[in-house]
Design an enzyme around this catalytic site. Structure first.
Site, PDB file in Angstrom:
ATOM      1  N   ALA A   9      -5.956  -1.705  -4.636  1.00 40.61           N
ATOM      2  CA  ALA A   9      -5.405  -0.341  -4.650  1.00 40.61           C
ATOM      3  C   ALA A   9      -5.994   0.489  -5.783  1.00 40.61           C
ATOM      4  N   ASP A  57       0.841  -1.193   0.000  1.00 35.69           N
ATOM      5  CA  ASP A  57       0.000   0.000   0.000  1.00 35.69           C
ATOM      6  C   ASP A  57       0.876   1.244   0.000  1.00 35.69           C
ATOM      7  N   GLU A  95      -7.383   4.909  -6.635  1.00 36.55           N
ATOM      8  CA  GLU A  95      -8.025   6.153  -6.223  1.00 36.55           C
ATOM      9  C   GLU A  95      -9.510   5.874  -6.372  1.00 36.55           C
ATOM     10  N   LYS A 107     -11.507   2.904 -13.905  1.00 35.24           N
ATOM     11  CA  LYS A 107     -11.742   1.524 -13.466  1.00 35.24           C
ATOM     12  C   LYS A 107     -12.153   0.653 -14.669  1.00 35.24           C
ATOM     13  N   THR A 145     -15.777  -2.115  -9.792  1.00 31.19           N
ATOM     14  CA  THR A 145     -16.971  -1.405  -9.349  1.00 31.19           C
ATOM     15  C   THR A 145     -18.115  -1.530 -10.348  1.00 31.19           C
ATOM     16  N   ASP A 146     -19.348  -1.330  -9.852  1.00 31.77           N
ATOM     17  CA  ASP A 146     -20.503  -1.300 -10.760  1.00 31.77           C
ATOM     18  C   ASP A 146     -20.555  -0.001 -11.576  1.00 31.77           C
ATOM     19  N   GLU A 147     -19.737   0.996 -11.186  1.00 28.80           N
ATOM     20  CA  GLU A 147     -19.812   2.290 -11.894  1.00 28.80           C
ATOM     21  C   GLU A 147     -19.351   2.180 -13.343  1.00 28.80           C
ATOM     22  N   ASP A 175       4.328   1.741  -4.106  1.00 30.32           N
ATOM     23  CA  ASP A 175       3.395   2.166  -5.155  1.00 30.32           C
ATOM     24  C   ASP A 175       3.220   1.030  -6.160  1.00 30.32           C
ATOM     25  N   TYR A 230     -13.314   8.633 -12.555  1.00 27.54           N
ATOM     26  CA  TYR A 230     -13.064   7.443 -11.736  1.00 27.54           C
ATOM     27  C   TYR A 230     -13.578   6.192 -12.450  1.00 27.54           C
ATOM     28  N   PRO A 289     -24.533  17.669   3.530  1.00 31.23           N
ATOM     29  CA  PRO A 289     -24.699  18.139   2.147  1.00 31.23           C
ATOM     30  C   PRO A 289     -25.271  17.078   1.213  1.00 31.23           C
ATOM     31  N   THR A 346      -2.801   5.664 -11.030  1.00 33.74           N
ATOM     32  CA  THR A 346      -2.915   4.467 -10.171  1.00 33.74           C
ATOM     33  C   THR A 346      -3.837   3.415 -10.777  1.00 33.74           C
ATOM     34  N   THR A 377      -1.679   6.545   0.588  1.00 31.07           N
ATOM     35  CA  THR A 377      -2.172   7.865   0.175  1.00 31.07           C
ATOM     36  C   THR A 377      -3.021   8.388   1.335  1.00 31.07           C
TER      37      THR A 377
HETATM   38  P1  NAD Z   1      -9.882   3.454  -0.502  1.00 28.47           P
HETATM   39  O1  NAD Z   1      -9.726   4.744  -1.232  1.00 28.47           O
HETATM   40  O2  NAD Z   1     -10.475   3.451   0.852  1.00 28.47           O
HETATM   41  O3  NAD Z   1      -8.462   2.728  -0.386  1.00 28.47           O
HETATM   42  C1  NAD Z   1      -7.558   2.677  -1.453  1.00 28.47           C
HETATM   43  C2  NAD Z   1      -6.234   2.145  -0.918  1.00 28.47           C
HETATM   44  O4  NAD Z   1      -5.315   2.051  -2.020  1.00 28.47           O
HETATM   45  C3  NAD Z   1      -5.584   3.065   0.113  1.00 28.47           C
HETATM   46  O5  NAD Z   1      -5.073   2.300   1.186  1.00 28.47           O
HETATM   47  C4  NAD Z   1      -4.457   3.738  -0.651  1.00 28.47           C
HETATM   48  O6  NAD Z   1      -3.363   4.108   0.157  1.00 28.47           O
HETATM   49  C5  NAD Z   1      -4.078   2.640  -1.644  1.00 28.47           C
HETATM   50  N1  NAD Z   1      -3.442   3.174  -2.854  1.00 28.47           N
HETATM   51  C6  NAD Z   1      -3.857   4.199  -3.628  1.00 28.47           C
HETATM   52  N2  NAD Z   1      -3.003   4.396  -4.639  1.00 28.47           N
HETATM   53  C7  NAD Z   1      -2.034   3.457  -4.524  1.00 28.47           C
HETATM   54  C8  NAD Z   1      -0.880   3.139  -5.268  1.00 28.47           C
HETATM   55  N3  NAD Z   1      -0.539   3.830  -6.371  1.00 28.47           N
HETATM   56  N4  NAD Z   1      -0.115   2.098  -4.880  1.00 28.47           N
HETATM   57  C9  NAD Z   1      -0.427   1.395  -3.757  1.00 28.47           C
HETATM   58  N5  NAD Z   1      -1.503   1.667  -3.003  1.00 28.47           N
HETATM   59  C10 NAD Z   1      -2.304   2.682  -3.385  1.00 28.47           C
HETATM   60  O7  NAD Z   1     -10.698   2.513  -1.495  1.00 28.47           O
HETATM   61  P2  NAD Z   1     -11.809   1.429  -1.161  1.00 28.47           P
HETATM   62  O8  NAD Z   1     -13.114   2.116  -1.033  1.00 28.47           O
HETATM   63  O9  NAD Z   1     -11.337   0.556  -0.103  1.00 28.47           O
HETATM   64  O10 NAD Z   1     -11.851   0.624  -2.548  1.00 28.47           O
HETATM   65  C11 NAD Z   1     -10.951  -0.463  -2.761  1.00 28.47           C
HETATM   66  C12 NAD Z   1     -11.189  -1.008  -4.168  1.00 28.47           C
HETATM   67  O11 NAD Z   1     -12.535  -1.447  -4.299  1.00 28.47           O
HETATM   68  C13 NAD Z   1     -10.978   0.023  -5.273  1.00 28.47           C
HETATM   69  O12 NAD Z   1     -10.347  -0.617  -6.346  1.00 28.47           O
HETATM   70  C14 NAD Z   1     -12.383   0.459  -5.640  1.00 28.47           C
HETATM   71  O13 NAD Z   1     -12.448   0.854  -6.985  1.00 28.47           O
HETATM   72  C15 NAD Z   1     -13.161  -0.828  -5.408  1.00 28.47           C
HETATM   73  N6  NAD Z   1     -14.579  -0.652  -5.051  1.00 28.47           N
HETATM   74  C16 NAD Z   1     -14.936   0.188  -4.013  1.00 28.47           C
HETATM   75  C17 NAD Z   1     -16.275   0.295  -3.651  1.00 28.47           C
HETATM   76  C18 NAD Z   1     -16.718   1.181  -2.502  1.00 28.47           C
HETATM   77  O14 NAD Z   1     -17.922   1.367  -2.328  1.00 28.47           O
HETATM   78  N7  NAD Z   1     -15.815   1.732  -1.719  1.00 28.47           N
HETATM   79  C19 NAD Z   1     -17.245  -0.444  -4.351  1.00 28.47           C
HETATM   80  C20 NAD Z   1     -16.837  -1.278  -5.396  1.00 28.47           C
HETATM   81  C21 NAD Z   1     -15.512  -1.384  -5.731  1.00 28.47           C
HETATM   82  O1  DAU Z   2     -20.833   2.030  -6.791  1.00 30.76           O
HETATM   83  C1  DAU Z   2     -19.575   1.716  -6.274  1.00 30.76           C
HETATM   84  C2  DAU Z   2     -18.809   2.981  -5.972  1.00 30.76           C
HETATM   85  O2  DAU Z   2     -19.405   3.552  -4.800  1.00 30.76           O
HETATM   86  C3  DAU Z   2     -17.331   2.751  -5.757  1.00 30.76           C
HETATM   87  O3  DAU Z   2     -16.764   2.267  -6.937  1.00 30.76           O
HETATM   88  C4  DAU Z   2     -16.628   4.053  -5.328  1.00 30.76           C
HETATM   89  O4  DAU Z   2     -15.272   3.817  -5.053  1.00 30.76           O
HETATM   90  C5  DAU Z   2     -17.330   4.583  -4.088  1.00 30.76           C
HETATM   91  O5  DAU Z   2     -16.766   5.817  -3.732  1.00 30.76           O
HETATM   92  C6  DAU Z   2     -18.828   4.746  -4.338  1.00 30.76           C
HETATM   93  O6  DAU Z   2     -19.067   5.805  -5.280  1.00 30.76           O
HETATM   94  P1  DAU Z   2     -20.256   6.865  -5.061  1.00 30.76           P
HETATM   95  O7  DAU Z   2     -19.949   8.082  -5.838  1.00 30.76           O
HETATM   96  O8  DAU Z   2     -21.572   6.218  -5.298  1.00 30.76           O
HETATM   97  O9  DAU Z   2     -20.089   7.112  -3.467  1.00 30.76           O
HETATM   98  P2  DAU Z   2     -20.219   8.428  -2.570  1.00 30.76           P
HETATM   99  O10 DAU Z   2     -20.226   7.961  -1.172  1.00 30.76           O
HETATM  100  O11 DAU Z   2     -19.223   9.462  -2.968  1.00 30.76           O
HETATM  101  O12 DAU Z   2     -21.656   8.966  -2.934  1.00 30.76           O
HETATM  102  C7  DAU Z   2     -22.811   8.172  -2.733  1.00 30.76           C
HETATM  103  C8  DAU Z   2     -23.988   8.968  -3.228  1.00 30.76           C
HETATM  104  O13 DAU Z   2     -24.189  10.067  -2.329  1.00 30.76           O
HETATM  105  C9  DAU Z   2     -23.765   9.598  -4.596  1.00 30.76           C
HETATM  106  O14 DAU Z   2     -25.009   9.597  -5.300  1.00 30.76           O
HETATM  107  C10 DAU Z   2     -23.354  11.022  -4.279  1.00 30.76           C
HETATM  108  C11 DAU Z   2     -24.102  11.327  -3.006  1.00 30.76           C
HETATM  109  N1  DAU Z   2     -23.427  12.254  -2.084  1.00 30.76           N
HETATM  110  C12 DAU Z   2     -22.142  11.999  -1.739  1.00 30.76           C
HETATM  111  C13 DAU Z   2     -21.464  12.830  -0.862  1.00 30.76           C
HETATM  112  C14 DAU Z   2     -20.021  12.561  -0.500  1.00 30.76           C
HETATM  113  C15 DAU Z   2     -24.108  13.326  -1.527  1.00 30.76           C
HETATM  114  O15 DAU Z   2     -25.295  13.546  -1.834  1.00 30.76           O
HETATM  115  N2  DAU Z   2     -23.456  14.156  -0.654  1.00 30.76           N
HETATM  116  C16 DAU Z   2     -22.152  13.954  -0.318  1.00 30.76           C
HETATM  117  O16 DAU Z   2     -21.586  14.767   0.474  1.00 30.76           O
END
Ligand code: NAD
Ligand code: DAU
Length: 379
Positions: free
Chosen positions: A96, A47, A98, A178, A148-150, A73, A174, A229, A114, A50
């Site tokens: 890993a 890791d 962003e 992905k 991700t589903d995005e 990295d 983003y 917000p 990344t 970041t």
């Molecule tokens: P996060 O942002 O919480 O964590 C990302 C981690 O990756 C951090 O520990 C960061 O330090 C590390 N990282 C970033 N850049 C790096 C690099 N260049 N080299 C090594 N390490 C690096 O993310 P998360 O929410 O835990 O998501 C993890 C994975 O799951 C991601 O690939 C994301 O796309 C995927 N994902 C997330 C969600 C969600 O809802 N959070 C849903 C579906 C898929």
């Molecule tokens: O669907 C999977 C994805 O879910 C992952 O791949 C991403 O890594 C993860 O960040 C997440 O993305 P979203 O953009 O859906 O998550 P976020 O929590 O940023 O926002 C969730 C919803 O809430 C989105 O419709 C935006 C809204 N939102 C978010 C924030 C931060 C608000 O209305 N207010 C806010 O302040």
């Protein structure tokens, strides 16, 4: 080969470590903690730390002999092959990235670096490493790409949920980064025979999520009496999954998933953002009865919408359910309650990540990659 010889070999394969990337982030740290708690093989965590990576998440396993941390990295084309050679993992689980959509709108460069270049670097190193494996090691090696589903884009209210065959249509920087990484993984399977599998999961929530994402941000702000917000009209829909259900799904895919396949993961919990925020406010009213900010819903503030905001996500998870027998254990109601309780019990964690104090911890303990790699080498 006798039966005993074979089972010894199997046992050896099982005790080889797995390498996770991004294991100090939200999902990664839940995965590492769960992996070690459930007595699986050793785990090496690469890791970069970041702003989203927090070693405090992993304090409980810091002294566990099965856990090795490497600060580095995934874009480092020298470090990654060296780690694979040294640790000889039986699998790579690639978290890993962003991960925050809003940050990708303001500064997409890090996302391309990344998520695309980093995945490319990892795939190249994995390909070379895989080519060096023989026998059972080769047979069992897997590269699990956590996505991700995005990547599928946005749904209208009556559209069917995302299926594994839904065409890719990413809308944010983003999501595009992905999607690009998913395509690279797919190409490495088809062109080079890398035994990779892709998972596409819906929105996760739970412990250790950085309070820039909707659920932890709303909890942290509400507790301080700050505005909550809500973007646009708050009627955007997300499909929520408790993070430990995601971790269990990943373990299932790692053990039983078919090479070259993709699996959608979701908990069938579609909720409008505004409903999520109201539910959180009601939970806080109940769990913090002495709060001076009650009723917390009075803090809801409508703000300008996110540019290009996807209206609705929904996951059709029938493939992973039918083929691999994975089902979520947590309902949205039980999972959200556990999450709020965790944030209430871990106010110091929230304080550290919001004040940046944990980054001072990082600076004190790991002054740059070389120091961290040698700390890892000393184990
Ligand atoms: P996060 O942002 O919480 O964590 C990302 C981690 O990756 C951090 O520990 C960061 O330090 C590390 N990282 C970033 N850049 C790096 C690099 N260049 N080299 C090594 N390490 C690096 O993310 P998360 O929410 O835990 O998501 C993890 C994975 O799951 C991601 O690939 C994301 O796309 C995927 N994902 C997330 C969600 C969600 O809802 N959070 C849903 C579906 C898929
Ligand atoms: O669907 C999977 C994805 O879910 C992952 O791949 C991403 O890594 C993860 O960040 C997440 O993305 P979203 O953009 O859906 O998550 P976020 O929590 O940023 O926002 C969730 C919803 O809430 C989105 O419709 C935006 C809204 N939102 C978010 C924030 C931060 C608000 O209305 N207010 C806010 O302040």
């Amino acid at each position: 080969m006798s039966f005993n010889q074979k089972s010894e070999e199997n046992a050896e394969t099982r005790t080889a470590p797995i390498l996770v990337t991004g294991g100090a982030g939200f999902i990664g740290s839940n995965f590492v903690l769960d992996w070690l708690a459930t007595g699986n093989s050793p785990i090496v965590n690469l890791d970069k730390l970041t702003y989203a990576g927090n070693p405090e998440n992993l304090a409980a396993v810091e002294d566990n002999p099965g856990y090795t941390f490497v600060q580095g990295d995934i874009c480092d084309a020298k470090l990654v092959p060296r780690l694979l050679e040294k640790h000889r993992p039986r699998a790579i689980v690639h978290f890993a990235a962003e991960s925050h959509v809003d940050r990708s709108i303001h500064g997409p460069e890090a996302f391309l670096r990344t998520n695309i270049d980093g995945t490319f670097t990892l795939l190249q190193a994995a390909r070379t490493y895989y080519a060096s494996l023989t026998g059972e090691e080769r047979e069992h090696f897997r590269f699990l790409h956590v996505s991700t589903d995005e990547v599928y884009g946005t749904l209208a209210p009556n559209d069917p949920a995302f299926h594994e065959d839904t065409p890719y249509s990413p809308n944010s920087p983003y999501a595009a980064s992905k999607a690009a990484s998913d395509h690279l993984v797919r190409a490495w399977v088809h062109t080079y025979g890398l035994p990779a599998i892709i998972t596409n999961c819906s929105n996760n929530y739970g412990p250790y999520q950085f309070p820039e994402k909707l659920i932890p941000l709303m909890i942290a702000n509400a507790l301080k009496g700050k505005p909550l917000p809500v973007y646009g009209d708050g009627q955007q829909v997300r499909d929520w999954l408790f993070v430990l259900d995601h971790c269990r799904a990943l373990r299932t895919v790692l053990n039983q998933g078919r090479i070259g396949e993709t699996y959608n993961i979701g908990g069938n919990n579609q909720r409008a953002n505004l409903d999520v925020v109201h539910t959180l406010c009601a939970l806080l009213d109940e769990l913090v009865p002495a709060s001076p900010h009650k009723p917390h819903a009075q803090l809801i503030t409508y703000v300008q919408d996110r540019p290009g905001h996807d209206r609705r996500y929904a996951i059709d998870a029938r493939k992973i359910q039918g083929d691999l027998n994975w089902f979520p254990e947590e309902s949205f109601e039980t999972g959200l309650r556990k999450t709020v309780e965790w944030y209430l019990a871990n106010a110091t964690w929230v304080e550290h990540v919001t004040s940046g104090a944990y980054q001072h911890w990082v600076t004190q303990n790991y002054s740059g990659r070389e120091a961290a790699v040698s700390a890892e080498g000393a184990r």
